[in-house]
Motif scaffolding. Sequence first.
Motif, short mmCIF file in Angstrom:
data_model
loop_
_atom_site.label_atom_id
_atom_site.label_comp_id
_atom_site.label_asym_id
_atom_site.label_seq_id
_atom_site.Cartn_x
_atom_site.Cartn_y
_atom_site.Cartn_z
N GLY A 31 0.77 -1.22 -0.02
CA GLY A 31 -0.01 -0.25 0.10
C GLY A 31 0.77 1.25 0.01
O GLY A 31 0.13 2.37 -0.26
N PHE A 32 2.22 1.20 0.27
CA PHE A 32 3.09 2.43 0.20
C PHE A 32 4.11 2.01 -0.80
O PHE A 32 4.67 0.88 -1.19
CB PHE A 32 3.70 2.46 1.59
N ALA A 33 4.60 3.08 -1.51
CA ALA A 33 5.78 3.02 -2.45
C ALA A 33 6.87 3.95 -2.05
O ALA A 33 6.72 4.91 -1.47
CB ALA A 33 5.45 3.44 -3.83
N ALA A 34 8.15 3.46 -2.14
CA ALA A 34 9.48 3.99 -1.93
C ALA A 34 9.27 5.15 -2.54
O ALA A 34 9.97 6.23 -2.33
CB ALA A 34 10.49 3.34 -1.95
N THR A 35 8.93 5.34 -3.86
CA THR A 35 8.87 6.73 -4.82
C THR A 35 8.11 7.57 -4.33
O THR A 35 8.26 8.86 -4.91
CB THR A 35 8.91 6.18 -6.09
N GLU A 36 7.00 7.44 -3.42
CA GLU A 36 6.04 8.26 -3.28
C GLU A 36 6.75 9.43 -2.33
O GLU A 36 7.60 9.48 -1.79
CB GLU A 36 4.74 7.73 -2.45
N THR A 66 20.43 11.39 17.62
CA THR A 66 21.11 10.96 16.75
C THR A 66 21.17 11.69 15.44
O THR A 66 21.81 11.25 14.63
CB THR A 66 20.66 9.57 16.20
N GLN A 67 20.17 12.58 15.39
CA GLN A 67 19.59 13.40 14.16
C GLN A 67 19.67 12.20 13.01
O GLN A 67 19.47 13.05 11.84
CB GLN A 67 21.17 14.19 13.92
N THR A 68 19.11 11.25 13.31
CA THR A 68 18.69 10.07 11.94
C THR A 68 17.38 10.74 11.72
O THR A 68 16.58 11.19 12.53
CB THR A 68 18.64 8.81 12.58
N ARG A 69 16.97 10.89 10.28
CA ARG A 69 15.86 11.01 9.88
C ARG A 69 15.03 9.71 9.72
O ARG A 69 15.40 8.93 9.32
CB ARG A 69 15.81 11.88 8.51
N VAL A 70 13.56 10.05 10.45
CA VAL A 70 12.70 8.89 10.19
C VAL A 70 11.67 9.26 9.24
O VAL A 70 10.87 10.21 9.55
CB VAL A 70 12.13 8.47 11.61
N TYR A 71 11.59 8.76 8.07
CA TYR A 71 10.55 8.96 7.06
C TYR A 71 9.12 8.37 7.27
O TYR A 71 9.32 7.31 7.53
CB TYR A 71 11.06 8.79 5.60
N TYR A 72 8.12 9.11 6.86
CA TYR A 72 6.87 8.27 7.17
C TYR A 72 5.84 8.69 5.97
O TYR A 72 5.97 9.84 5.74
CB TYR A 72 6.23 8.48 8.61
N GLN A 73 4.89 7.77 6.02
CA GLN A 73 3.66 8.16 4.99
C GLN A 73 2.41 7.55 5.99
O GLN A 73 2.83 6.81 6.82
CB GLN A 73 3.65 7.34 3.65
N ILE A 75 7.05 3.52 7.85
CA ILE A 75 7.97 4.30 7.95
C ILE A 75 9.29 3.72 7.57
O ILE A 75 9.31 2.50 7.10
CB ILE A 75 8.48 4.37 9.81
N LYS A 76 10.34 4.42 7.31
CA LYS A 76 11.88 4.02 6.73
C LYS A 76 12.74 4.99 7.32
O LYS A 76 12.36 6.26 7.78
CB LYS A 76 11.87 3.79 5.35
N ARG A 77 13.92 4.40 7.63
CA ARG A 77 14.89 5.14 8.30
C ARG A 77 16.03 5.34 7.30
O ARG A 77 16.47 4.71 6.60
CB ARG A 77 15.51 4.44 9.49
N GLY A 78 16.37 6.85 7.56
CA GLY A 78 17.55 7.52 6.50
C GLY A 78 17.34 7.17 5.20
O GLY A 78 16.05 7.39 4.77
N GLU A 79 18.31 6.66 4.60
CA GLU A 79 18.15 6.41 2.93
C GLU A 79 17.80 4.84 2.44
O GLU A 79 17.59 4.59 1.47
CB GLU A 79 19.58 6.67 2.55
N SER A 80 17.42 4.19 3.74
CA SER A 80 16.66 2.77 3.62
C SER A 80 15.79 2.92 2.66
O SER A 80 14.85 3.83 2.67
CB SER A 80 16.48 2.29 4.89
N THR A 81 15.62 1.68 1.69
CA THR A 81 14.18 1.52 1.09
C THR A 81 13.48 0.55 1.46
O THR A 81 12.39 0.16 1.06
CB THR A 81 14.65 0.97 -0.51
N GLU A 82 13.79 -0.09 2.98
CA GLU A 82 13.00 -0.84 3.46
C GLU A 82 11.98 -0.08 4.31
O GLU A 82 12.18 0.63 5.07
CB GLU A 82 13.62 -1.78 4.64
#
Length: 201
Positions: free
Chosen positions: A153-158, A168-175, A192-199
């Motif tokens: 239901g979620f795409a890494a390219t969205e 840690t200043q790590t970015r946590v990305y979410y949709q 969610i995905k962390r940093g530049e990870s595509t997982e």
Amino acid sequence: GVYDKREVITIAVDDTSTKRYSTGVFGAAHQYNHSSGGIQLGNVVVDCWISAKSCLDYEYQVYLPKESLEREIGHSDDLRTKIKLAADMFKKQIDLLQRLGYRSDLIWGTTDSWYVCKELVTLFRESGVHFMMGIKSGAQYRHFGELMRVDRGFAATELWHFITHPTTQTRVYYQTKVVIFPTLGRCRLFAIKRGESTEIK
């Protein structure tokens, strides 16, 4: 514990396995261990943590599986599942906080994906509290009349939003999106995905 009723408070339930070497230990039985990923002889405890900025409290219930009950008392008629133990502890703690004057919108219940079920979701909704639970990637929700797996239901390219961890200043990305699950009803789903990870999780 002593609670500050102005704070957000979280009630978290999970279970912990302890390896045993003899069935003579009360409650020990051959059970699945999430950590090792296999069956082992041991005890399982259902843990309940109640936490806020100003306090930390804890309670637990020993899970007595069918094998253990039949060995100890000769039958398993009194079996209480881990879901039932979790529900009892959530209800007890939510009721206690509300009787103490805690606002329901400041109470959160949380579990991992193993405990996601209609019984607990209904308990949270009827209690008027917020909740956040993990969900398995293969769970399905309705999308334009069709069933869609959560992991599709979620795409890494969205477009992804992000928050930055203050230490840690790590970015946590979410949709996020609102979906309807056949058994759980309308829920807000986060990926969610962390940093530049595509997982995506």
